[in-house]
Design a protein around this motif. Structure first.
Motif, PDB file in Angstrom:
ATOM      1  N   TYR A 229       0.805  -1.204   0.000  1.00 35.35           N
ATOM      2  CA  TYR A 229       0.000   0.000   0.000  1.00 35.35           C
ATOM      3  C   TYR A 229       0.846   1.264   0.000  1.00 35.35           C
ATOM      4  O   TYR A 229       0.338   2.358   0.135  1.00 35.35           O
ATOM      5  CB  TYR A 229      -0.934   0.010   1.218  1.00 35.35           C
ATOM      6  CG  TYR A 229      -1.767  -1.231   1.279  1.00 35.35           C
ATOM      7  CD1 TYR A 229      -2.769  -1.456   0.350  1.00 35.35           C
ATOM      8  CD2 TYR A 229      -1.532  -2.201   2.230  1.00 35.35           C
ATOM      9  CE1 TYR A 229      -3.531  -2.610   0.381  1.00 35.35           C
ATOM     10  CE2 TYR A 229      -2.299  -3.362   2.269  1.00 35.35           C
ATOM     11  CZ  TYR A 229      -3.292  -3.554   1.348  1.00 35.35           C
ATOM     12  OH  TYR A 229      -4.031  -4.695   1.381  1.00 35.35           O
ATOM     13  N   ALA A 230       2.160   1.133  -0.127  1.00 35.16           N
ATOM     14  CA  ALA A 230       3.024   2.299  -0.138  1.00 35.16           C
ATOM     15  C   ALA A 230       2.768   3.142  -1.381  1.00 35.16           C
ATOM     16  O   ALA A 230       2.283   2.664  -2.400  1.00 35.16           O
ATOM     17  CB  ALA A 230       4.490   1.859  -0.092  1.00 35.16           C
ATOM     18  N   SER A 231       3.129   4.425  -1.274  1.00 37.02           N
ATOM     19  CA  SER A 231       3.012   5.312  -2.427  1.00 37.02           C
ATOM     20  C   SER A 231       3.992   4.855  -3.489  1.00 37.02           C
ATOM     21  O   SER A 231       5.194   4.895  -3.310  1.00 37.02           O
ATOM     22  CB  SER A 231       3.330   6.744  -2.003  1.00 37.02           C
ATOM     23  OG  SER A 231       3.260   7.600  -3.101  1.00 37.02           O
ATOM     24  N   SER A 232       3.460   4.378  -4.592  1.00 42.69           N
ATOM     25  CA  SER A 232       4.312   3.775  -5.609  1.00 42.69           C
ATOM     26  C   SER A 232       4.196   4.482  -6.944  1.00 42.69           C
ATOM     27  O   SER A 232       4.954   4.200  -7.860  1.00 42.69           O
ATOM     28  CB  SER A 232       3.911   2.306  -5.797  1.00 42.69           C
ATOM     29  OG  SER A 232       2.556   2.224  -6.194  1.00 42.69           O
ATOM     30  N   GLY A 233       3.234   5.369  -7.095  1.00 47.87           N
ATOM     31  CA  GLY A 233       3.053   6.043  -8.363  1.00 47.87           C
ATOM     32  C   GLY A 233       2.412   5.177  -9.428  1.00 47.87           C
ATOM     33  O   GLY A 233       2.329   5.573 -10.581  1.00 47.87           O
ATOM     34  N   ASP A 234       1.940   3.992  -9.055  1.00 46.09           N
ATOM     35  CA  ASP A 234       1.375   3.095 -10.062  1.00 46.09           C
ATOM     36  C   ASP A 234      -0.125   3.309 -10.257  1.00 46.09           C
ATOM     37  O   ASP A 234      -0.750   2.600 -11.039  1.00 46.09           O
ATOM     38  CB  ASP A 234       1.656   1.634  -9.695  1.00 46.09           C
ATOM     39  CG  ASP A 234       1.021   1.207  -8.369  1.00 46.09           C
ATOM     40  OD1 ASP A 234       1.287   0.077  -7.939  1.00 46.09           O
ATOM     41  OD2 ASP A 234       0.288   2.004  -7.768  1.00 46.09           O
ATOM     42  N   GLY A 235      -0.692   4.274  -9.536  1.00 46.18           N
ATOM     43  CA  GLY A 235      -2.084   4.645  -9.785  1.00 46.18           C
ATOM     44  C   GLY A 235      -3.106   3.649  -9.284  1.00 46.18           C
ATOM     45  O   GLY A 235      -4.175   3.526  -9.868  1.00 46.18           O
ATOM     46  N   TRP A 236      -2.836   2.943  -8.175  1.00 45.78           N
ATOM     47  CA  TRP A 236      -3.796   1.943  -7.722  1.00 45.78           C
ATOM     48  C   TRP A 236      -5.082   2.546  -7.189  1.00 45.78           C
ATOM     49  O   TRP A 236      -6.057   1.843  -7.000  1.00 45.78           O
ATOM     50  CB  TRP A 236      -3.188   0.997  -6.695  1.00 45.78           C
ATOM     51  CG  TRP A 236      -2.421   1.599  -5.557  1.00 45.78           C
ATOM     52  CD1 TRP A 236      -1.070   1.735  -5.447  1.00 45.78           C
ATOM     53  CD2 TRP A 236      -2.958   2.131  -4.335  1.00 45.78           C
ATOM     54  NE1 TRP A 236      -0.729   2.319  -4.258  1.00 45.78           N
ATOM     55  CE2 TRP A 236      -1.864   2.562  -3.550  1.00 45.78           C
ATOM     56  CE3 TRP A 236      -4.237   2.279  -3.840  1.00 45.78           C
ATOM     57  CZ2 TRP A 236      -2.017   3.141  -2.287  1.00 45.78           C
ATOM     58  CZ3 TRP A 236      -4.398   2.858  -2.590  1.00 45.78           C
ATOM     59  CH2 TRP A 236      -3.298   3.268  -1.823  1.00 45.78           C
ATOM     60  N   THR A 237      -5.124   3.855  -6.948  1.00 49.61           N
ATOM     61  CA  THR A 237      -6.381   4.476  -6.521  1.00 49.61           C
ATOM     62  C   THR A 237      -6.815   5.571  -7.493  1.00 49.61           C
ATOM     63  O   THR A 237      -7.537   6.478  -7.114  1.00 49.61           O
ATOM     64  CB  THR A 237      -6.256   5.077  -5.110  1.00 49.61           C
ATOM     65  OG1 THR A 237      -5.146   5.985  -5.078  1.00 49.61           O
ATOM     66  CG2 THR A 237      -6.059   4.005  -4.071  1.00 49.61           C
ATOM     67  N   MET A 238      -6.389   5.505  -8.727  1.00 48.42           N
ATOM     68  CA  MET A 238      -6.745   6.552  -9.679  1.00 48.42           C
ATOM     69  C   MET A 238      -8.254   6.547  -9.936  1.00 48.42           C
ATOM     70  O   MET A 238      -8.821   5.558 -10.399  1.00 48.42           O
ATOM     71  CB  MET A 238      -5.996   6.367 -10.987  1.00 48.42           C
ATOM     72  CG  MET A 238      -4.474   6.379 -10.840  1.00 48.42           C
ATOM     73  SD  MET A 238      -3.848   7.924 -10.166  1.00 48.42           S
ATOM     74  CE  MET A 238      -3.865   8.932 -11.632  1.00 48.42           C
ATOM     75  N   LEU A 239      -8.903   7.642  -9.616  1.00 47.76           N
ATOM     76  CA  LEU A 239     -10.359   7.692  -9.719  1.00 47.76           C
ATOM     77  C   LEU A 239     -10.843   7.526 -11.148  1.00 47.76           C
ATOM     78  O   LEU A 239     -11.865   6.868 -11.386  1.00 47.76           O
ATOM     79  CB  LEU A 239     -10.879   9.013  -9.150  1.00 47.76           C
ATOM     80  CG  LEU A 239     -10.743   9.226  -7.647  1.00 47.76           C
ATOM     81  CD1 LEU A 239     -11.331  10.577  -7.260  1.00 47.76           C
ATOM     82  CD2 LEU A 239     -11.428   8.110  -6.860  1.00 47.76           C
ATOM     83  N   ASP A 240     -10.153   8.122 -12.098  1.00 43.67           N
ATOM     84  CA  ASP A 240     -10.638   8.031 -13.475  1.00 43.67           C
ATOM     85  C   ASP A 240     -10.621   6.599 -13.984  1.00 43.67           C
ATOM     86  O   ASP A 240     -11.478   6.199 -14.771  1.00 43.67           O
ATOM     87  CB  ASP A 240      -9.844   8.954 -14.404  1.00 43.67           C
ATOM     88  CG  ASP A 240      -8.348   8.743 -14.343  1.00 43.67           C
ATOM     89  OD1 ASP A 240      -7.840   8.285 -13.300  1.00 43.67           O
ATOM     90  OD2 ASP A 240      -7.664   9.061 -15.339  1.00 43.67           O
ATOM     91  N   ALA A 241      -9.678   5.789 -13.489  1.00 45.31           N
ATOM     92  CA  ALA A 241      -9.622   4.384 -13.899  1.00 45.31           C
ATOM     93  C   ALA A 241     -10.720   3.551 -13.255  1.00 45.31           C
ATOM     94  O   ALA A 241     -11.015   2.447 -13.719  1.00 45.31           O
ATOM     95  CB  ALA A 241      -8.257   3.795 -13.558  1.00 45.31           C
ATOM     96  N   GLN A 242     -11.345   4.052 -12.196  1.00 41.45           N
ATOM     97  CA  GLN A 242     -12.384   3.315 -11.480  1.00 41.45           C
ATOM     98  C   GLN A 242     -13.793   3.627 -11.988  1.00 41.45           C
ATOM     99  O   GLN A 242     -14.756   2.988 -11.564  1.00 41.45           O
ATOM    100  CB  GLN A 242     -12.319   3.650  -9.983  1.00 41.45           C
ATOM    101  CG  GLN A 242     -11.030   3.205  -9.313  1.00 41.45           C
ATOM    102  CD  GLN A 242     -10.895   3.676  -7.872  1.00 41.45           C
ATOM    103  OE1 GLN A 242      -9.876   3.424  -7.239  1.00 41.45           O
ATOM    104  NE2 GLN A 242     -11.906   4.355  -7.348  1.00 41.45           N
ATOM    105  N   VAL A 243     -13.930   4.592 -12.858  1.00 46.10           N
ATOM    106  CA  VAL A 243     -15.254   5.032 -13.303  1.00 46.10           C
ATOM    107  C   VAL A 243     -15.917   3.981 -14.180  1.00 46.10           C
ATOM    108  O   VAL A 243     -15.306   3.430 -15.095  1.00 46.10           O
ATOM    109  CB  VAL A 243     -15.151   6.367 -14.068  1.00 46.10           C
ATOM    110  CG1 VAL A 243     -16.486   6.712 -14.739  1.00 46.10           C
ATOM    111  CG2 VAL A 243     -14.725   7.486 -13.130  1.00 46.10           C
ATOM    112  N   THR A 244     -17.175   3.686 -13.882  1.00 46.46           N
ATOM    113  CA  THR A 244     -18.029   2.836 -14.709  1.00 46.46           C
ATOM    114  C   THR A 244     -19.358   3.559 -14.905  1.00 46.46           C
ATOM    115  O   THR A 244     -19.608   4.609 -14.306  1.00 46.46           O
ATOM    116  CB  THR A 244     -18.282   1.476 -14.047  1.00 46.46           C
ATOM    117  OG1 THR A 244     -19.122   1.676 -12.894  1.00 46.46           O
ATOM    118  CG2 THR A 244     -16.979   0.791 -13.633  1.00 46.46           C
ATOM    119  N   LYS A 245     -20.227   2.956 -15.687  1.00 50.16           N
ATOM    120  CA  LYS A 245     -21.542   3.558 -15.918  1.00 50.16           C
ATOM    121  C   LYS A 245     -22.410   3.541 -14.668  1.00 50.16           C
ATOM    122  O   LYS A 245     -23.470   4.186 -14.635  1.00 50.16           O
ATOM    123  CB  LYS A 245     -22.254   2.833 -17.058  1.00 50.16           C
ATOM    124  CG  LYS A 245     -22.557   1.366 -16.770  1.00 50.16           C
ATOM    125  CD  LYS A 245     -23.233   0.704 -17.968  1.00 50.16           C
ATOM    126  CE  LYS A 245     -23.544  -0.763 -17.681  1.00 50.16           C
ATOM    127  NZ  LYS A 245     -24.197  -1.420 -18.843  1.00 50.16           N
TER     128      LYS A 245
END
Length: 320
Positions: A229-245
């Motif tokens: 869960y460390a800050s890795s810059g890999d975008g594991w919580t990127m909101l735009d990637a989580q968006v669905t309909k």
């Protein structure tokens, strides 16, 4: 206690430095305060790893006429409740900012809650657990509290004069990320059910991430959260990637001169919402900076945002 009008509160704060200290203390505004608080979990919140953790509040203001408190340690997540003076059935869950290292109380919590309550909307200020303070599953610990809060509001809706179908979410900065995380992952199973409330839906009718972080990463360091869960810059919580309909309609608001979280974060989220066919009302203001809440809006273009939010919310069913 009479809720403070936004202009009255801010005007008093701006005028305070012109008065002697004793006069400022004597003429301090009637600060917004909740009617009551509700713990989110029966007993201890799940996943506590540090038994020495205690709730702690820090007052950051040096002026008695201005409150600027932050909850810097959260062991007991809760909601502070501002019942509407003349309830119309609508409710808003507020997740204040604080960089996931604290939860801001007044500037991004109580002031908006009192403003909403004056307009018939019951407001719930959520003091969520912070991922760097020794909890299991730190990636999801704040989201678990937000989901639980939404479900409790619906479970006790009749008691609080709320329509369970008309509960929105609004958050600022890191709390804007949490609001967006709730909007995009409201159905994610991030904790084990503890009672009947957990059978209810956690999806808000509308969501309003205000000057949001698009990821948790910018606020966390390897020393705060370790392992996967460390800050890795890999975008594991990127909101735009989580968006669905399945994301609810979103109200987006950001200032172009925000030097802390770039306006591009909101633009990325907007693009993802549009691609998924999710209604998004987007407002970008020339001036406002970061962390404006209600307190720092007068005289700036961003002053319009609260009324724009209510108009959006009405169009999408929050206000009936």
């Amino acid at each position: 206690m009479t809720p403070v009008d936004r202009r009255t509160l801010i005007g008093a704060a701006l005028a305070a430095p012109l008065l002697p200290a004793a006069a400022r203390a004597a003429e301090a505004p009637d600060f917004p305060e909740p009617a009551f608080s509700v713990k989110l979990w029966p007993g201890e919140a799940p996943g506590l790893k540090d038994p020495s953790l205690k709730d702690e509040v820090l007052e950051r203001s040096k002026d008695p006429a201005i409150r600027d408190r932050a909850m810097v340690k959260v062991r007991t997540p809760r909601m502070d409740v501002f019942p509407a003076k003349n309830p119309n059935g609508a409710a808003v869950l507020i997740t204040p900012g604080g960089a996931y290292h604290r939860v801001v109380i007044d500037k991004e919590g109580y002031e908006l809650a009192a403003w909403l309550a004056e307009r018939g909307v019951t407001a719930f200020v959520c003091f969520y657990r912070l991922p760097g303070q020794g909890w299991e599953n730190p990636r999801n610990v704040s989201l678990a509290d937000a989901q639980r809060a939404m479900r409790l509001i619906r479970h006790r809706a009749a008691e609080w004069k709320v329509d369970p179908k008309r509960v929105a979410a609004l958050g600022y900065s890191a709390g804007g990320h949490l609001c967006g995380d709730l909007a995009t992952r409201h159905a994610a199973k991030v904790y084990s059910p503890v009672d009947a409330a957990d059978a209810l839906d956690a999806k808000p009718i509308v969501a309003a991430p205000i000057y949001p972080a698009i990821a948790m990463d910018p606020f966390l360091t390897p020393s705060a959260v370790t392992g996967p869960y460390a800050s890795s810059g890999d975008g594991w919580t990127m909101l735009d990637a989580q968006v669905t309909k399945d994301v609810p309609p979103c109200f987006l608001c950001h200032a172009e001169d925000d030097a802390t979280l770039p306006v591009d974060f909101t633009l990325r989220l907007r693009a993802a919402l549009r691609a998924a066919g999710v209604p998004a009302d987007t407002h970008l203001f020339e001036e406002g900076g970061h962390g404006f809440g209600l307190r720092f809006t007068p005289g700036k273009p961003v002053e319009a945002w609260p009324d724009l939010f209510l108009a959006f919310a009405k169009r999408h069913g929050l206000l009936g």
